[in-house]
Design an enzyme around this catalytic site. Structure first.
Site, PDB file in Angstrom:
ATOM      1  N   ASP A  34     -43.079 -41.744  57.852  1.00  0.00           N
ATOM      2  CA  ASP A  34     -43.159 -41.593  59.370  1.00  0.00           C
ATOM      3  C   ASP A  34     -44.504 -42.293  59.680  1.00  0.00           C
ATOM      4  O   ASP A  34     -45.280 -42.820  58.831  1.00  0.00           O
ATOM      5  CB  ASP A  34     -43.344 -40.039  59.324  1.00  0.00           C
ATOM      6  CG  ASP A  34     -42.324 -39.518  59.393  1.00  0.00           C
ATOM      7  OD1 ASP A  34     -41.274 -39.991  59.324  1.00  0.00           O
ATOM      8  OD2 ASP A  34     -42.607 -38.253  59.289  1.00  0.00           O
TER       9      ASP A  34
HETATM   10  N1  URA Z   1     -41.050 -36.498  55.060  1.00  0.00           N
HETATM   11  C1  URA Z   1     -41.534 -36.472  55.954  1.00  0.00           C
HETATM   12  O1  URA Z   1     -41.542 -35.557  57.117  1.00  0.00           O
HETATM   13  N2  URA Z   1     -42.230 -37.537  56.458  1.00  0.00           N
HETATM   14  C2  URA Z   1     -42.360 -38.518  55.861  1.00  0.00           C
HETATM   15  O2  URA Z   1     -42.925 -39.594  56.072  1.00  0.00           O
HETATM   16  C3  URA Z   1     -41.723 -38.662  54.535  1.00  0.00           C
HETATM   17  C4  URA Z   1     -40.965 -37.479  53.979  1.00  0.00           C
END
Ligand code: URA
Length: 233
Positions: free
Chosen positions: A103
Protein backbone atom coordinates in the site's frame (compact mmCIF):
# COMPACT_ATOMS: atom_id res chain seq x y z
CA UNK A 1 33.30 -13.35 -13.52
CA UNK A 2 34.03 -11.06 -16.47
CA UNK A 3 36.65 -8.38 -17.12
CA UNK A 4 35.38 -4.86 -16.47
CA UNK A 5 36.47 -3.45 -19.85
CA UNK A 6 34.73 -6.37 -21.57
CA UNK A 7 31.49 -5.70 -19.67
CA UNK A 8 31.50 -2.07 -20.81
CA UNK A 9 32.41 -2.94 -24.40
CA UNK A 10 29.61 -5.53 -24.53
CA UNK A 11 27.04 -2.73 -24.17
CA UNK A 12 28.07 -1.53 -27.65
CA UNK A 13 28.51 2.05 -26.39
CA UNK A 14 32.30 1.94 -26.14
CA UNK A 15 35.10 0.09 -27.91
CA UNK A 16 37.42 -1.95 -25.72
CA UNK A 17 40.00 0.87 -25.96
CA UNK A 18 37.45 3.52 -25.00
CA UNK A 19 36.25 1.33 -22.14
CA UNK A 20 39.81 1.10 -20.78
CA UNK A 21 40.21 4.89 -20.97
CA UNK A 22 36.82 5.38 -19.29
CA UNK A 23 37.81 3.11 -16.41
CA UNK A 24 41.13 4.92 -15.97
CA UNK A 25 39.32 8.28 -15.95
CA UNK A 26 37.58 7.30 -12.69
CA UNK A 27 34.06 7.59 -14.13
CA UNK A 28 33.34 3.88 -13.69
CA UNK A 29 32.40 2.43 -10.31
CA UNK A 30 31.73 -1.12 -9.21
CA UNK A 31 29.29 -1.37 -6.32
CA UNK A 32 30.00 2.32 -5.67
CA UNK A 33 33.78 1.89 -5.40
CA UNK A 34 36.68 2.67 -7.72
CA UNK A 35 37.82 -0.46 -9.57
CA UNK A 36 41.49 -1.46 -9.65
CA UNK A 37 41.65 -1.32 -13.45
CA UNK A 38 40.18 -2.55 -16.78
CA UNK A 39 41.29 -6.11 -16.10
CA UNK A 40 39.34 -6.38 -12.81
CA UNK A 41 37.13 -9.48 -12.73
CA UNK A 42 33.57 -8.50 -11.87
CA UNK A 43 31.19 -10.98 -10.26
CA UNK A 44 27.91 -11.64 -12.02
CA UNK A 45 25.16 -9.26 -10.90
CA UNK A 46 27.54 -6.61 -9.50
CA UNK A 47 26.37 -3.04 -10.02
CA UNK A 48 28.60 -1.26 -12.55
CA UNK A 49 27.96 2.44 -13.14
CA UNK A 50 29.36 5.09 -15.49
CA UNK A 51 28.93 8.62 -14.10
CA UNK A 52 26.53 7.08 -11.58
CA UNK A 53 24.32 5.50 -14.27
CA UNK A 54 23.93 1.70 -14.13
CA UNK A 55 25.21 -0.51 -16.94
CA UNK A 56 22.86 -3.40 -17.61
CA UNK A 57 24.72 -6.59 -18.30
CA UNK A 58 21.94 -9.13 -17.99
CA UNK A 59 18.54 -9.70 -19.55
CA UNK A 60 16.75 -9.99 -16.24
CA UNK A 61 17.22 -7.53 -13.43
CA UNK A 62 16.32 -8.17 -9.78
CA UNK A 63 16.14 -5.19 -7.46
CA UNK A 64 15.52 -4.93 -3.73
CA UNK A 65 13.82 -1.64 -2.94
CA UNK A 66 13.21 -0.34 0.57
CA UNK A 67 9.89 1.24 -0.25
CA UNK A 68 9.22 4.43 1.69
CA UNK A 69 5.70 5.55 2.64
CA UNK A 70 4.09 7.94 0.16
CA UNK A 71 4.90 6.21 -3.14
CA UNK A 72 2.62 3.75 -4.90
CA UNK A 73 3.61 0.27 -6.09
CA UNK A 74 2.34 0.73 -9.66
CA UNK A 75 4.73 1.35 -12.50
CA UNK A 76 2.78 4.29 -13.96
CA UNK A 77 0.40 6.83 -12.53
CA UNK A 78 -0.63 10.25 -13.81
CA UNK A 79 -0.79 11.84 -10.36
CA UNK A 80 1.15 9.83 -7.79
CA UNK A 81 4.86 9.19 -7.35
CA UNK A 82 5.58 5.53 -8.19
CA UNK A 83 8.27 3.15 -6.95
CA UNK A 84 9.93 3.34 -10.39
CA UNK A 85 10.61 7.04 -9.87
CA UNK A 86 13.06 6.02 -7.11
CA UNK A 87 15.27 4.26 -9.69
CA UNK A 88 17.71 5.84 -12.15
CA UNK A 89 16.30 6.46 -15.61
CA UNK A 90 18.15 3.50 -17.22
CA UNK A 91 16.20 1.18 -14.94
CA UNK A 92 12.83 2.77 -15.62
CA UNK A 93 12.53 1.60 -19.20
CA UNK A 94 13.35 -2.09 -19.03
CA UNK A 95 9.93 -3.35 -18.00
CA UNK A 96 10.45 -3.65 -14.25
CA UNK A 97 7.40 -4.31 -12.11
CA UNK A 98 6.89 -5.04 -8.40
CA UNK A 99 6.41 -8.66 -7.35
CA UNK A 100 3.43 -8.18 -5.03
CA UNK A 101 2.30 -4.69 -4.11
CA UNK A 102 2.53 -2.70 -0.92
CA UNK A 103 0.00 0.00 0.00
CA UNK A 104 1.01 3.62 -0.43
CA UNK A 105 1.56 4.06 3.31
CA UNK A 106 3.33 0.68 3.79
CA UNK A 107 7.13 0.58 3.91
CA UNK A 108 9.66 -2.16 3.46
CA UNK A 109 10.78 -4.89 1.12
CA UNK A 110 9.66 -4.66 -2.48
CA UNK A 111 11.17 -6.89 -5.14
CA UNK A 112 11.25 -5.37 -8.62
CA UNK A 113 12.06 -7.45 -11.67
CA UNK A 114 11.41 -7.84 -15.40
CA UNK A 115 11.41 -11.63 -14.99
CA UNK A 116 7.74 -12.55 -15.41
CA UNK A 117 8.29 -16.20 -14.64
CA UNK A 118 9.76 -15.38 -11.22
CA UNK A 119 6.73 -13.23 -10.46
CA UNK A 120 4.53 -16.16 -11.40
CA UNK A 121 6.62 -18.50 -9.24
CA UNK A 122 6.17 -16.22 -6.22
CA UNK A 123 2.60 -15.05 -6.67
CA UNK A 124 0.57 -17.79 -8.38
CA UNK A 125 -2.24 -19.09 -6.16
CA UNK A 126 -1.04 -22.01 -4.08
CA UNK A 127 2.60 -21.00 -4.55
CA UNK A 128 2.64 -18.00 -2.26
CA UNK A 129 5.75 -17.64 -0.14
CA UNK A 130 5.65 -16.52 3.49
CA UNK A 131 5.76 -12.77 3.93
CA UNK A 132 6.63 -11.25 7.28
CA UNK A 133 5.36 -7.81 8.33
CA UNK A 134 6.24 -5.68 11.34
CA UNK A 135 3.08 -3.99 12.54
CA UNK A 136 2.05 -1.34 15.07
CA UNK A 137 -1.61 -1.04 16.02
CA UNK A 138 -3.86 1.33 17.89
CA UNK A 139 -4.58 -0.96 20.87
CA UNK A 140 -2.87 -3.89 22.57
CA UNK A 141 -2.28 -7.25 20.87
CA UNK A 142 -2.91 -10.35 22.95
CA UNK A 143 -3.10 -14.16 22.93
CA UNK A 144 -6.68 -14.08 21.65
CA UNK A 145 -5.44 -12.30 18.53
CA UNK A 146 -2.68 -14.91 18.17
CA UNK A 147 -5.32 -17.68 18.36
CA UNK A 148 -7.61 -15.91 15.88
CA UNK A 149 -4.76 -15.57 13.37
CA UNK A 150 -3.92 -19.26 13.81
CA UNK A 151 -7.51 -20.35 13.24
CA UNK A 152 -7.94 -18.20 10.12
CA UNK A 153 -9.55 -14.77 10.32
CA UNK A 154 -12.79 -13.90 8.54
CA UNK A 155 -12.65 -10.33 7.24
CA UNK A 156 -15.49 -7.80 7.56
CA UNK A 157 -16.84 -8.68 4.08
CA UNK A 158 -16.88 -12.43 4.82
CA UNK A 159 -13.59 -13.25 3.05
CA UNK A 160 -11.81 -16.10 4.81
CA UNK A 161 -8.06 -15.90 5.32
CA UNK A 162 -5.71 -18.84 5.55
CA UNK A 163 -4.23 -19.54 9.00
CA UNK A 164 -1.53 -16.95 9.68
CA UNK A 165 0.94 -16.24 12.42
CA UNK A 166 0.99 -13.35 14.85
CA UNK A 167 3.99 -13.03 17.14
CA UNK A 168 3.62 -10.61 20.04
CA UNK A 169 6.51 -8.22 20.73
CA UNK A 170 7.37 -6.79 24.18
CA UNK A 171 5.62 -3.49 23.39
CA UNK A 172 1.98 -4.53 23.36
CA UNK A 173 0.97 -2.46 20.36
CA UNK A 174 3.57 -4.24 18.17
CA UNK A 175 3.82 -7.60 16.49
CA UNK A 176 5.14 -9.66 13.59
CA UNK A 177 2.58 -11.06 11.15
CA UNK A 178 3.38 -13.90 8.74
CA UNK A 179 1.05 -14.40 5.78
CA UNK A 180 1.01 -17.09 3.12
CA UNK A 181 -1.26 -15.22 0.74
CA UNK A 182 -1.70 -11.68 -0.46
CA UNK A 183 -5.22 -10.33 -0.35
CA UNK A 184 -5.89 -6.62 -0.80
CA UNK A 185 -4.95 -4.66 2.37
CA UNK A 186 -4.78 -8.01 4.11
CA UNK A 187 -2.83 -7.22 7.28
CA UNK A 188 -4.82 -4.04 7.85
CA UNK A 189 -8.14 -5.80 7.32
CA UNK A 190 -7.19 -8.74 9.55
CA UNK A 191 -6.27 -6.43 12.41
CA UNK A 192 -9.26 -4.16 11.79
CA UNK A 193 -11.46 -7.25 12.24
CA UNK A 194 -9.87 -7.61 15.71
CA UNK A 195 -10.70 -3.96 16.50
CA UNK A 196 -6.99 -3.00 16.43
CA UNK A 197 -6.37 -0.73 13.46
CA UNK A 198 -2.89 -0.71 11.94
CA UNK A 199 -1.02 2.56 12.38
CA UNK A 200 2.32 1.44 10.87
CA UNK A 201 3.21 -1.45 8.55
CA UNK A 202 6.52 -2.60 7.13
CA UNK A 203 7.35 -5.74 5.13
CA UNK A 204 10.51 -7.41 6.40
CA UNK A 205 10.80 -10.49 4.19
CA UNK A 206 9.41 -12.55 1.30
CA UNK A 207 10.33 -16.21 1.68
CA UNK A 208 14.10 -16.33 2.19
CA UNK A 209 14.65 -12.77 0.92
CA UNK A 210 15.08 -10.31 3.80
CA UNK A 211 15.07 -6.53 3.66
CA UNK A 212 18.70 -5.41 3.90
CA UNK A 213 19.02 -3.49 7.17
CA UNK A 214 21.76 -1.37 5.62
CA UNK A 215 19.32 -0.09 2.97
CA UNK A 216 17.58 3.12 4.09
CA UNK A 217 13.97 3.82 3.06
CA UNK A 218 13.86 5.04 -0.55
CA UNK A 219 17.09 3.27 -1.55
CA UNK A 220 17.60 0.17 -3.71
CA UNK A 221 20.24 -2.37 -4.66
CA UNK A 222 20.57 -5.31 -7.03
CA UNK A 223 19.98 -8.74 -5.50
CA UNK A 224 23.23 -10.55 -4.76
CA UNK A 225 24.00 -13.84 -6.60
CA UNK A 226 23.19 -15.66 -3.32
CA UNK A 227 19.76 -14.00 -3.13
CA UNK A 228 18.98 -14.74 -6.78
CA UNK A 229 19.93 -18.36 -6.15
CA UNK A 230 16.99 -18.65 -3.68
CA UNK A 231 14.82 -18.98 -6.78
CA UNK A 232 17.27 -20.70 -9.09
CA UNK A 233 18.28 -17.44 -10.88
N1 URA B 1 -1.20 -5.91 4.00
C1 URA B 1 -1.68 -4.64 3.99
O1 URA B 1 -2.70 -4.36 4.59
N2 URA B 1 -1.01 -3.72 3.29
C2 URA B 1 0.15 -3.98 2.63
O2 URA B 1 0.73 -3.06 2.04
C3 URA B 1 0.63 -5.29 2.66
C4 URA B 1 -0.06 -6.24 3.35
Amino acid sequence: MERLDKILAATGKWSRKEAKALIKSGRVKVEGKNPGGPEDKIPEGALVTVDGRPILTEKYVYIMLHKPAGVISSTEDPREETVLSLLPKELRRIGLFPVGRLDKDTEGLLLLTNDGSLAHQLLAPGKHVDKVYYVEVDGALDQEDVQAFQSGITLGDGTECLPAELELLPQRDRGLVTLREGKYHQVKRMLASRGKPVVYLKRLSMGPLELDRALPAGRWRMLTPEEKAFWGR
